[in-house]
Design a protein around this motif. Structure first.
Motif, mmCIF file in Angstrom:
data_model
loop_
_atom_site.group_PDB
_atom_site.id
_atom_site.type_symbol
_atom_site.label_atom_id
_atom_site.label_comp_id
_atom_site.label_asym_id
_atom_site.label_seq_id
_atom_site.Cartn_x
_atom_site.Cartn_y
_atom_site.Cartn_z
ATOM 1 N N ARG A 210 -56.482 -32.854 31.348
ATOM 2 C CA ARG A 210 -55.528 -31.785 31.026
ATOM 3 C C ARG A 210 -55.361 -30.796 32.176
ATOM 4 O O ARG A 210 -54.411 -30.038 32.226
ATOM 5 N N ASP A 211 -56.313 -30.815 33.119
ATOM 6 C CA ASP A 211 -56.248 -29.918 34.274
ATOM 7 C C ASP A 211 -55.548 -30.533 35.479
ATOM 8 O O ASP A 211 -55.292 -29.846 36.458
ATOM 9 N N ALA A 212 -55.270 -31.830 35.431
ATOM 10 C CA ALA A 212 -54.814 -32.555 36.624
ATOM 11 C C ALA A 212 -53.559 -31.947 37.248
ATOM 12 O O ALA A 212 -53.498 -31.773 38.465
ATOM 13 N N LEU A 213 -52.559 -31.641 36.442
ATOM 14 C CA LEU A 213 -51.311 -31.108 36.993
ATOM 15 C C LEU A 213 -51.539 -29.723 37.597
ATOM 16 O O LEU A 213 -51.013 -29.402 38.664
ATOM 17 N N PHE A 214 -52.349 -28.904 36.939
ATOM 18 C CA PHE A 214 -52.653 -27.581 37.475
ATOM 19 C C PHE A 214 -53.426 -27.697 38.790
ATOM 20 O O PHE A 214 -53.130 -26.998 39.763
ATOM 21 N N VAL A 215 -54.407 -28.596 38.827
ATOM 22 C CA VAL A 215 -55.197 -28.820 40.041
ATOM 23 C C VAL A 215 -54.295 -29.262 41.188
ATOM 24 O O VAL A 215 -54.487 -28.872 42.338
ATOM 25 N N GLU A 216 -53.291 -30.046 40.863
ATOM 26 C CA GLU A 216 -52.359 -30.532 41.880
ATOM 27 C C GLU A 216 -51.423 -29.421 42.366
ATOM 28 O O GLU A 216 -51.224 -29.257 43.569
ATOM 29 N N LYS A 217 -50.835 -28.674 41.439
ATOM 30 C CA LYS A 217 -49.784 -27.722 41.805
ATOM 31 C C LYS A 217 -50.271 -26.341 42.215
ATOM 32 O O LYS A 217 -49.669 -25.701 43.082
ATOM 33 N N ALA A 218 -51.308 -25.840 41.578
ATOM 34 C CA ALA A 218 -51.713 -24.450 41.800
ATOM 35 C C ALA A 218 -51.991 -24.122 43.267
ATOM 36 O O ALA A 218 -51.502 -23.102 43.761
ATOM 37 N N PRO A 219 -52.749 -24.929 44.000
ATOM 38 C CA PRO A 219 -53.006 -24.575 45.403
ATOM 39 C C PRO A 219 -51.728 -24.532 46.245
ATOM 40 O O PRO A 219 -51.606 -23.706 47.146
ATOM 41 N N GLN B 250 -46.425 -27.454 29.720
ATOM 42 C CA GLN B 250 -45.521 -27.052 28.644
ATOM 43 C C GLN B 250 -44.541 -26.015 29.165
ATOM 44 O O GLN B 250 -44.881 -24.845 29.292
ATOM 45 N N LEU B 251 -43.335 -26.456 29.433
ATOM 46 C CA LEU B 251 -42.325 -25.549 29.969
ATOM 47 C C LEU B 251 -41.424 -24.984 28.879
ATOM 48 O O LEU B 251 -40.463 -24.283 29.180
ATOM 49 N N GLN B 252 -41.739 -25.272 27.645
ATOM 50 C CA GLN B 252 -40.950 -24.769 26.524
ATOM 51 C C GLN B 252 -41.900 -24.441 25.379
ATOM 52 O O GLN B 252 -42.703 -25.276 24.971
ATOM 53 N N GLN B 253 -41.787 -23.198 24.885
ATOM 54 C CA GLN B 253 -42.583 -22.840 23.720
ATOM 55 C C GLN B 253 -42.107 -23.653 22.526
ATOM 56 O O GLN B 253 -40.940 -24.008 22.436
#
Length: 156
Positions: free
Chosen positions: A44-53, A87-90
Protein backbone atom coordinates in the motif's frame (compact mmCIF):
# COMPACT_ATOMS: atom_id res chain seq x y z
CA UNK A 1 -4.37 21.63 2.28
CA UNK A 2 -3.40 23.68 5.28
CA UNK A 3 -1.20 23.82 8.31
CA UNK A 4 -2.79 23.99 11.70
CA UNK A 5 -1.82 23.26 15.26
CA UNK A 6 -2.40 19.81 16.72
CA UNK A 7 -1.43 18.03 19.90
CA UNK A 8 1.53 15.69 19.50
CA UNK A 9 -0.21 13.12 21.71
CA UNK A 10 -3.05 12.99 19.16
CA UNK A 11 -0.73 11.77 16.40
CA UNK A 12 -1.75 8.18 15.67
CA UNK A 13 1.31 7.29 13.65
CA UNK A 14 4.55 8.94 12.59
CA UNK A 15 6.60 7.39 9.84
CA UNK A 16 9.86 8.91 8.70
CA UNK A 17 11.78 7.59 5.73
CA UNK A 18 15.47 7.79 6.52
CA UNK A 19 16.51 9.04 3.09
CA UNK A 20 17.50 12.35 1.61
CA UNK A 21 14.71 12.85 -0.95
CA UNK A 22 16.56 14.90 -3.57
CA UNK A 23 19.40 12.38 -3.84
CA UNK A 24 17.05 9.41 -3.53
CA UNK A 25 14.79 10.73 -6.26
CA UNK A 26 17.67 10.69 -8.71
CA UNK A 27 18.43 7.03 -8.06
CA UNK A 28 14.85 6.02 -7.32
CA UNK A 29 13.47 4.23 -4.31
CA UNK A 30 11.76 0.92 -3.98
CA UNK A 31 10.42 -1.17 -1.12
CA UNK A 32 13.43 -3.54 -1.23
CA UNK A 33 15.88 -0.65 -0.90
CA UNK A 34 13.93 0.68 2.08
CA UNK A 35 13.72 -2.76 3.70
CA UNK A 36 17.50 -3.05 3.32
CA UNK A 37 17.74 0.14 5.40
CA UNK A 38 15.39 -1.32 8.03
CA UNK A 39 12.24 0.48 6.85
CA UNK A 40 9.30 -1.82 6.30
CA UNK A 41 6.96 -0.54 3.61
CA UNK A 42 4.19 -2.70 2.26
CA UNK A 43 2.35 -2.79 -1.06
CA UNK A 44 0.00 0.00 0.00
CA UNK A 45 3.05 2.27 0.37
CA UNK A 46 4.59 1.49 -3.03
CA UNK A 47 3.11 4.41 -4.97
CA UNK A 48 3.93 6.88 -2.19
CA UNK A 49 7.49 5.51 -1.93
CA UNK A 50 7.83 5.98 -5.68
CA UNK A 51 6.32 9.47 -6.01
CA UNK A 52 7.02 11.30 -2.75
CA UNK A 53 10.79 11.76 -3.19
CA UNK A 54 10.29 13.07 -6.73
CA UNK A 55 7.59 15.53 -5.65
CA UNK A 56 9.74 16.62 -2.69
CA UNK A 57 12.68 17.25 -5.02
CA UNK A 58 10.43 19.31 -7.30
CA UNK A 59 9.04 21.31 -4.34
CA UNK A 60 12.54 22.09 -3.12
CA UNK A 61 13.51 23.14 -6.67
CA UNK A 62 10.44 25.37 -7.01
CA UNK A 63 10.62 26.72 -3.44
CA UNK A 64 14.33 26.92 -2.53
CA UNK A 65 13.44 28.09 0.98
CA UNK A 66 11.97 24.65 1.76
CA UNK A 67 14.13 22.27 3.74
CA UNK A 68 13.84 18.52 3.26
CA UNK A 69 11.89 18.32 6.53
CA UNK A 70 9.43 21.01 5.46
CA UNK A 71 8.92 19.41 2.06
CA UNK A 72 8.37 16.12 3.90
CA UNK A 73 5.70 17.80 6.05
CA UNK A 74 3.84 18.86 2.91
CA UNK A 75 4.17 15.39 1.37
CA UNK A 76 3.06 13.73 4.60
CA UNK A 77 -0.12 15.78 4.48
CA UNK A 78 -0.68 15.06 0.80
CA UNK A 79 0.03 11.36 1.37
CA UNK A 80 -2.59 11.26 4.10
CA UNK A 81 -5.18 13.13 2.02
CA UNK A 82 -4.99 10.80 -0.98
CA UNK A 83 -3.92 7.55 0.69
CA UNK A 84 -0.42 7.70 -0.70
CA UNK A 85 -1.54 8.88 -4.17
CA UNK A 86 -3.95 5.91 -4.47
CA UNK A 87 -7.27 7.73 -3.95
CA UNK A 88 -7.77 10.87 -5.99
CA UNK A 89 -11.49 11.03 -5.31
CA UNK A 90 -13.28 10.98 -1.99
CA UNK A 91 -15.95 8.30 -1.77
CA UNK A 92 -19.58 8.79 -2.68
CA UNK A 93 -19.10 10.94 -5.79
CA UNK A 94 -18.93 14.23 -3.87
CA UNK A 95 -16.11 15.71 -1.91
CA UNK A 96 -12.50 16.32 -2.73
CA UNK A 97 -10.50 15.49 -5.80
CA UNK A 98 -6.81 15.18 -6.57
CA UNK A 99 -3.74 14.83 -4.42
CA UNK A 100 -4.95 17.37 -1.85
CA UNK A 101 -8.61 16.34 -1.99
CA UNK A 102 -9.51 19.84 -3.15
CA UNK A 103 -13.16 20.48 -2.30
CA UNK A 104 -15.79 23.15 -2.95
CA UNK A 105 -14.48 26.26 -4.69
CA UNK A 106 -10.96 24.85 -4.58
CA UNK A 107 -12.12 21.71 -6.43
CA UNK A 108 -13.78 23.89 -9.10
CA UNK A 109 -10.59 25.96 -9.43
CA UNK A 110 -8.50 22.77 -9.68
CA UNK A 111 -10.74 21.40 -12.45
CA UNK A 112 -10.58 24.74 -14.30
CA UNK A 113 -6.78 24.77 -13.96
CA UNK A 114 -6.60 21.26 -15.45
CA UNK A 115 -9.08 22.08 -18.22
CA UNK A 116 -7.31 25.34 -19.14
CA UNK A 117 -4.02 23.43 -19.38
CA UNK A 118 -5.69 20.57 -21.30
CA UNK A 119 -4.62 18.19 -18.54
CA UNK A 120 -6.33 15.14 -17.10
CA UNK A 121 -7.22 16.17 -13.53
CA UNK A 122 -5.89 12.80 -12.32
CA UNK A 123 -2.44 13.35 -13.85
CA UNK A 124 0.62 14.17 -11.79
CA UNK A 125 1.18 17.19 -14.03
CA UNK A 126 -2.25 18.66 -13.20
CA UNK A 127 -1.98 17.92 -9.49
CA UNK A 128 1.56 19.21 -9.06
CA UNK A 129 0.84 22.22 -11.26
CA UNK A 130 -2.20 23.18 -9.22
CA UNK A 131 -0.36 22.62 -5.95
CA UNK A 132 2.33 25.07 -7.10
CA UNK A 133 -0.34 27.49 -8.32
CA UNK A 134 -2.04 27.42 -4.92
CA UNK A 135 1.19 27.81 -2.98
CA UNK A 136 2.22 30.80 -5.08
CA UNK A 137 -1.04 32.56 -5.95
CA UNK A 138 -3.77 31.87 -3.40
CA UNK A 139 -4.38 32.14 0.32
CA UNK A 140 -2.76 28.68 0.60
CA UNK A 141 0.63 30.37 0.27
CA UNK A 142 0.40 30.82 4.04
CA UNK A 143 1.29 27.11 4.26
CA UNK A 144 4.86 27.96 3.31
CA UNK A 145 4.97 30.94 5.67
CA UNK A 146 3.70 28.80 8.55
CA UNK A 147 6.22 26.05 7.82
CA UNK A 148 9.09 28.53 7.77
CA UNK A 149 8.22 29.61 11.31
CA UNK A 150 8.34 26.07 12.69
CA UNK A 151 11.63 24.69 13.96
CA UNK A 152 11.06 21.02 14.83
CA UNK A 153 9.17 18.08 13.35
CA UNK A 154 6.79 18.26 16.31
CA UNK A 155 5.77 21.75 15.17
CA UNK A 156 5.63 20.85 11.49
Amino acid sequence: MGVGPFKVEEVAERRWLDVQPPAAAVGGLDARALLHRGIDSGPRDALFVEKAPVVMKDLIRDFPELTVERAAAILGNIGHECAGFRQLQQGGGGGGRGWCQWDGVRRAAFFKFAEDGQLDWQSDQANYGYLIHELKNTAEKTVLLNLQRETTWKEQ
